[in-house]
Design a protein around this motif. Structure first.
Motif, PDB file in Angstrom:
ATOM      1  N   GLN A  21     -16.099   5.671 -11.463  1.00  0.00           N
ATOM      2  CA  GLN A  21     -15.065   4.675 -11.748  1.00  0.00           C
ATOM      3  C   GLN A  21     -14.430   4.915 -13.110  1.00  0.00           C
ATOM      4  N   TRP A  22     -15.256   5.194 -14.112  1.00  0.00           N
ATOM      5  CA  TRP A  22     -14.732   5.397 -15.469  1.00  0.00           C
ATOM      6  C   TRP A  22     -13.856   6.652 -15.568  1.00  0.00           C
ATOM      7  N   SER A  23     -14.044   7.594 -14.649  1.00  0.00           N
ATOM      8  CA  SER A  23     -13.288   8.850 -14.717  1.00  0.00           C
ATOM      9  C   SER A  23     -11.877   8.717 -14.144  1.00  0.00           C
ATOM     10  N   ILE A  24     -11.573   7.594 -13.488  1.00  0.00           N
ATOM     11  CA  ILE A  24     -10.251   7.408 -12.881  1.00  0.00           C
ATOM     12  C   ILE A  24      -9.214   7.187 -13.981  1.00  0.00           C
ATOM     13  N   LYS A  25      -8.271   8.093 -14.052  1.00  0.00           N
ATOM     14  CA  LYS A  25      -7.177   7.988 -15.023  1.00  0.00           C
ATOM     15  C   LYS A  25      -5.862   8.215 -14.278  1.00  0.00           C
ATOM     16  N   GLY A  26      -4.984   7.257 -14.356  1.00  0.00           N
ATOM     17  CA  GLY A  26      -3.723   7.394 -13.645  1.00  0.00           C
ATOM     18  C   GLY A  26      -2.585   6.754 -14.408  1.00  0.00           C
ATOM     19  N   GLU A  27      -1.400   6.889 -13.860  1.00  0.00           N
ATOM     20  CA  GLU A  27      -0.223   6.246 -14.439  1.00  0.00           C
ATOM     21  C   GLU A  27       0.726   5.930 -13.297  1.00  0.00           C
ATOM     22  N   TYR A  28       0.996   4.663 -13.105  1.00  0.00           N
ATOM     23  CA  TYR A  28       1.815   4.263 -11.966  1.00  0.00           C
ATOM     24  C   TYR A  28       3.276   4.654 -12.188  1.00  0.00           C
ATOM     25  N   SER A  29       3.862   5.211 -11.144  1.00  0.00           N
ATOM     26  CA  SER A  29       5.307   5.436 -11.138  1.00  0.00           C
ATOM     27  C   SER A  29       5.757   5.510  -9.691  1.00  0.00           C
ATOM     28  N   ASN A  30       6.920   4.968  -9.431  1.00  0.00           N
ATOM     29  CA  ASN A  30       7.494   5.001  -8.084  1.00  0.00           C
ATOM     30  C   ASN A  30       9.011   5.012  -8.257  1.00  0.00           C
ATOM     31  N   TYR A  31       9.533   6.171  -8.669  1.00  0.00           N
ATOM     32  CA  TYR A  31      10.960   6.271  -8.955  1.00  0.00           C
ATOM     33  C   TYR A  31      11.838   5.987  -7.734  1.00  0.00           C
ATOM     34  N   PRO A  32      11.453   6.437  -6.529  1.00  0.00           N
ATOM     35  CA  PRO A  32      12.297   6.101  -5.368  1.00  0.00           C
ATOM     36  C   PRO A  32      12.441   4.594  -5.161  1.00  0.00           C
ATOM     37  N   MET A  33      11.339   3.862  -5.301  1.00  0.00           N
ATOM     38  CA  MET A  33      11.402   2.405  -5.157  1.00  0.00           C
ATOM     39  C   MET A  33      12.246   1.798  -6.275  1.00  0.00           C
ATOM     40  N   GLU A  80       5.879  -5.008 -11.688  1.00  0.00           N
ATOM     41  CA  GLU A  80       6.107  -5.755 -10.457  1.00  0.00           C
ATOM     42  C   GLU A  80       5.970  -4.848  -9.239  1.00  0.00           C
ATOM     43  N   MET A  81       6.489  -3.630  -9.331  1.00  0.00           N
ATOM     44  CA  MET A  81       6.388  -2.698  -8.207  1.00  0.00           C
ATOM     45  C   MET A  81       4.939  -2.302  -7.937  1.00  0.00           C
ATOM     46  N   ALA A  82       4.098  -2.330  -8.987  1.00  0.00           N
ATOM     47  CA  ALA A  82       2.682  -1.981  -8.804  1.00  0.00           C
ATOM     48  C   ALA A  82       1.961  -2.994  -7.924  1.00  0.00           C
ATOM     49  N   PHE A  83       2.518  -4.197  -7.799  1.00  0.00           N
ATOM     50  CA  PHE A  83       1.943  -5.205  -6.901  1.00  0.00           C
ATOM     51  C   PHE A  83       2.517  -4.981  -5.502  1.00  0.00           C
ATOM     52  N   ARG A  84       1.902  -4.080  -4.751  1.00  0.00           N
ATOM     53  CA  ARG A  84       2.398  -3.730  -3.430  1.00  0.00           C
ATOM     54  C   ARG A  84       1.903  -4.723  -2.376  1.00  0.00           C
ATOM     55  N   THR A  85       2.543  -4.663  -1.229  1.00  0.00           N
ATOM     56  CA  THR A  85       2.208  -5.464  -0.036  1.00  0.00           C
ATOM     57  C   THR A  85       2.083  -6.951  -0.375  1.00  0.00           C
ATOM     58  N   GLU A  86       0.973  -7.571   0.071  1.00  0.00           N
ATOM     59  CA  GLU A  86       0.790  -9.005  -0.139  1.00  0.00           C
ATOM     60  C   GLU A  86       0.777  -9.386  -1.609  1.00  0.00           C
ATOM     61  N   MET A  87       0.290  -8.477  -2.460  1.00  0.00           N
ATOM     62  CA  MET A  87       0.202  -8.792  -3.885  1.00  0.00           C
ATOM     63  C   MET A  87       1.570  -9.151  -4.459  1.00  0.00           C
ATOM     64  N   GLY A  88       2.578  -8.358  -4.097  1.00  0.00           N
ATOM     65  CA  GLY A  88       3.922  -8.641  -4.577  1.00  0.00           C
ATOM     66  C   GLY A  88       4.458  -9.954  -4.053  1.00  0.00           C
ATOM     67  N   LEU A  89       4.111 -10.271  -2.811  1.00  0.00           N
ATOM     68  CA  LEU A  89       4.557 -11.534  -2.222  1.00  0.00           C
ATOM     69  C   LEU A  89       3.974 -12.716  -2.989  1.00  0.00           C
ATOM     70  N   TYR A  90       2.668 -12.686  -3.241  1.00  0.00           N
ATOM     71  CA  TYR A  90       2.023 -13.805  -3.942  1.00  0.00           C
ATOM     72  C   TYR A  90       2.541 -13.939  -5.374  1.00  0.00           C
ATOM     73  N   TYR A  91       2.657 -12.795  -6.062  1.00  0.00           N
ATOM     74  CA  TYR A  91       3.113 -12.859  -7.457  1.00  0.00           C
ATOM     75  C   TYR A  91       4.538 -13.392  -7.544  1.00  0.00           C
ATOM     76  N   SER A  92       5.352 -13.164  -6.516  1.00  0.00           N
ATOM     77  CA  SER A  92       6.754 -13.616  -6.560  1.00  0.00           C
ATOM     78  C   SER A  92       6.848 -15.135  -6.687  1.00  0.00           C
ATOM     79  N   TYR A  93       5.873 -15.855  -6.163  1.00  0.00           N
ATOM     80  CA  TYR A  93       5.926 -17.324  -6.243  1.00  0.00           C
ATOM     81  C   TYR A  93       5.511 -17.815  -7.632  1.00  0.00           C
ATOM     82  N   PHE A  94       4.598 -17.096  -8.285  1.00  0.00           N
ATOM     83  CA  PHE A  94       4.298 -17.384  -9.692  1.00  0.00           C
ATOM     84  C   PHE A  94       5.548 -17.174 -10.534  1.00  0.00           C
TER      85      PHE A  94
END
Length: 714
Positions: free
Chosen positions: A563-575, A88-102
């Motif tokens: 594009q294929w080389s992008i490797k990440g892992e989402y984390s936002n401990y402060p949030m 849920e935190m990965a859906f930042r800004t407007e994305m989180g707002l829209y997903y909240s209604y789903f």
């Protein structure tokens, strides 16, 4: 006695008694040629093979693109190994707002209760109650919420295993968290629906390119151009919940049907209804749809004034657009922004041009007619938009005019600077031109346009000076259809591309319209009908297409590898820590204000009331946001306190970097933006730094971590 023949010619005479009239005998009809059954079978077999290839390629391309964007999304965030809160935190800004209604719809006791909650919402803009379905174009969330509830009921009744849960060990001193994946997990269901829709869009692009060129090679050229410039064509793999992720595939289908309608021999009112359905499906998910449709109507009008479509066809297109906006207005609960939009004014202006058609044709001078039509369109669009806005007292889209004024003039205010300081609202960057040139997309597009223009001009010259009827289509079976010129569907797509390019140059974010349209126009290079006068040999033509695609791949494949080389892992401990604290330490009806992106996450994950959010297209919310952003001005603590009391805010969230952003353009930190609105306080110390040091006597710091500070209003 000699008698003159009654109907004889002068000088003719004959003896009635002696002359015997011979009956006229018609010449025998030629015997019909016997059909060669072998030849018919061969043609039928070729058609079957061709359509089979088209269907197989369409399905394969759709699956391939769906897998491509889903893998990019997973690799960027390691989405499958995130906890539910982290997703849920990965859906930042407007994305989180829209997903909240789903989330609201699927968590409600019933679908009707969930629908009532989002149409009578007092959490998003506390204490006001608003219809978020009307304001935020939430039909995708409503539909997906309904489908999810039905699917889970069926899965439960049949005891299907649609979700698998396990524990994730996160390290770094963090406790293990539960994580679930599978189609039964709400975030997975939502994201999968978006990816499936955009996968199907790529198959649609293949069909569109094949239709425009009349060749499978054209469809493959379109798809190849899209993939090799993927990062310039879409951002769905990074931001699934945005409105464009749902609406843009529908726009592609709408443009495809319109192109078919422009090429179809004798369109009818039924086609207008189908066009209207496409327009409604496009407008319901996205507030920006009106601007794309406005450019579309202008592009079709361009085909009309140049004689490539006749009066009846233009009228049917206009009827489709009028029905589309009227239906959307009703389904969006009377959204006034539609009535006061440039799109509505454009529809009325085009209707006036069609009504004046008979009068204008009496002018005889073609250039003068074009000038008059252009003036009517321009004055009508601007004048009617201003008039309707004044009559209905709607100012929700006034910021759009302000943004354009700031782009081409010295005008600026708080709201325009919030937009123009963001990179995506800047002019199109030079790097984009370079990338699209290196992949040969821009050169191929220019070549395609040059060939079409040359073909059409040559026909115009031949028809005018040599009295030929080259490329003219007549309709003897339909008296209401006047003469037309060929290739209206190609000319429309070129005009549409020009409009999208103009939009992208002014606002970089809109290159997502322009680049895919460039790919479509390039498909025309595969058209035998267009290219045959210049290249007779089919094999040589195809060899050139293969050479072009190879040149596009030379640099474009590197884009895919990047594009294929992008490797990440989402984390936002402060949030995450902030959200945990809000759950544990504040009442459920505590009211929050702060940075727009953070407010969306607080609403989504804590369900606490907020007073501002990232959806900035309403005049009221713009003023609310400006007031709460007093925190980043140079005003006093007392003035901020008065604002909080007025808005009934109980907690203010301050995010590090919100006030004094590092790396911001000159004049784009929040205190500098405020200096434009509040010049008398310019030069004073920013309030945000004062509050962090000592919030008393009006506020109390109740929470702090490495990124966030929370102040309670006393």
């Amino acid at each position: 006695m000699t008698l003159k023949r009654r109907n004889g010619k002068a000088g003719e005479s004959g003896d009635v008694a002696k002359k015997k009239v011979e009956p006229k005998v018609s010449p025998p009809l030629p015997k019909p040629k016997k059909k060669d059954s072998g030849e018919d079978y061969s043609k039928m077999r070729q058609n079957v093979f061709w359509w089979s290839a088209v269907v197989i390629l369409t399905i394969s391309i759709s699956i391939m693109h769906r897998q491509h964007i889903f893998n990019l999304f997973e690799d960027d965030k390691h989405f499958s190994h995130l906890s539910n809160l982290e997703r849920e935190m990965a859906f930042r800004t407007e994305m989180g707002l829209y997903y909240s209604y789903f989330k609201t719809i699927i968590d409600a006791p019933s679908f009707s209760n969930g629908l009532h909650r989002i149409t009578s919402d007092n959490v998003t803009e506390f204490p006001d109650t608003i219809n978020t379905l009307k304001r935020f174009n939430l039909y995708p969330e409503v539909i997906l919420g309904a489908v999810y509830r039905v699917f889970m009921k069926i899965a439960e009744d049949n005891k299907w295993n649609v979700r698998m849960c396990y524990s994730i060990n996160r390290g770094e001193g963090k406790s293990s968290v539960p994580s679930c994946e599978g189609i039964g997990e709400p975030t997975y269901f939502y994201v999968t629906a978006v990816m499936n829709l955009n996968g199907a869009m790529m198959g649609l692009y293949f069909l569109f390119g094949t239709f425009l060129s009349g060749s499978i090679f054209g469809g493959l050229l379109t798809v190849g151009g899209y993939f090799l410039n993927h990062g310039e064509c879409t951002r769905v793999m990074w931001t699934p919940p945005l409105r464009e992720s749902f609406a843009f595939p529908i726009l592609v289908s709408e443009m495809f049907f319109l192109s078919y309608m422009l090429k179809k021999r004798s369109p009818s009112l039924k086609d207008s209804v189908y066009l209207a359905l496409c327009i409604v499906s496009f407008m319901l998910p996205w507030q920006f749809a009106q601007f794309a449709l406005m450019t579309q109507l202008v592009a079709v009008l361009g085909c009309y004034v140049l004689g490539y479509i006749n009066y009846k066809r233009m009228k049917l297109v206009l009827i489709g657009h009028a029905m589309g906006i009227a239906t959307s207005f009703v389904l969006l609960f009377g959204n006034e922004m539609l009535l006061t939009s440039f799109y509505a004014s454009c529809i009325l202006s085009v209707a006036v041009i069609l009504l004046l058609d008979g009068v204008l044709q009496k002018l005889k001078i073609r250039p003068l007619i074009l000038v008059v039509q252009g003036v009517v369109l321009l004055i009508g669009m601007v004048g009617l938009k201003v008039l309707l806005g004044k009559l209905l007292q709607v100012e929700d889209d006034a910021h759009i005019g302000d943004i354009l004024r700031s782009k081409f003039g010295n005008f600026k205010n708080f709201h325009t600077l919030l937009y123009t300081c963001a990179p995506e609202f800047d002019f199109l960057e030079y790097e984009t031109y370079t990338k699209l040139t290196k992949t040969c997309l821009i050169p191929a597009m220019l070549l395609s346009v040059a060939i079409i223009v040359f073909t059409l001009l040559r026909r115009e010259v031949n028809n005018k000076f040599y009295s030929k009827k080259e490329g003219i289509v007549t309709y003897p079976e339909d008296k209401d259809m006047g003469d037309e010129k060929e290739h209206a569907e190609l000319l429309y797509n070129i005009f549409q591309m020009c409009a999208f390019i103009a939009m992208a140059v002014v606002i970089m974010r809109l290159k997502l319209f322009a680049t895919p349209q460039l790919c479509l126009v390039v498909s025309i290079l595969a058209s035998r009908k267009v290219i045959e006068p210049m290249i007779k040999d089919i094999a040589f033509h195809r060899a050139l297409l293969v050479l072009l695609f190879s040149m596009m791949c030379f640099y474009g494949y590197g884009n895919l590898q990047q594009q294929w080389s992008i490797k990440g892992e989402y984390s936002n401990y402060p949030m995450e820590d902030l959200i945990d604290w809000i759950h544990e330490s504040t009442p459920e009806n505590a009211v929050f204000g702060g940075p727009m992106p953070t407010m969306a996450n607080i609403k989504l994950s804590t369900l606490r009331p907020i007073i501002n959010h990232p959806h900035y297209e309403d005049s009221g919310i713009r003023e609310r946001t400006k007031k709460i952003y007093t925190m980043t001005s140079r005003k006093t603590k007392k003035e901020l306190y008065d604002v909080c009391k007025e808005l009934r805010v109980e907690y203010i969230v301050y995010e590090g970097g919100w006030c004094l952003r590092s790396g911001a353009k000159k004049g784009c930190t929040m205190p500098e933006i405020w200096d434009v609105e509040d010049p008398e306080n310019a030069g004073k110390r920013p309030l945000c730094t004062v509050m962090v040091e000592d919030p008393s006597p009006y506020f109390k710091q109740v929470y702090k971590n490495v990124k966030f500070d929370v102040f309670k209003v006393l």
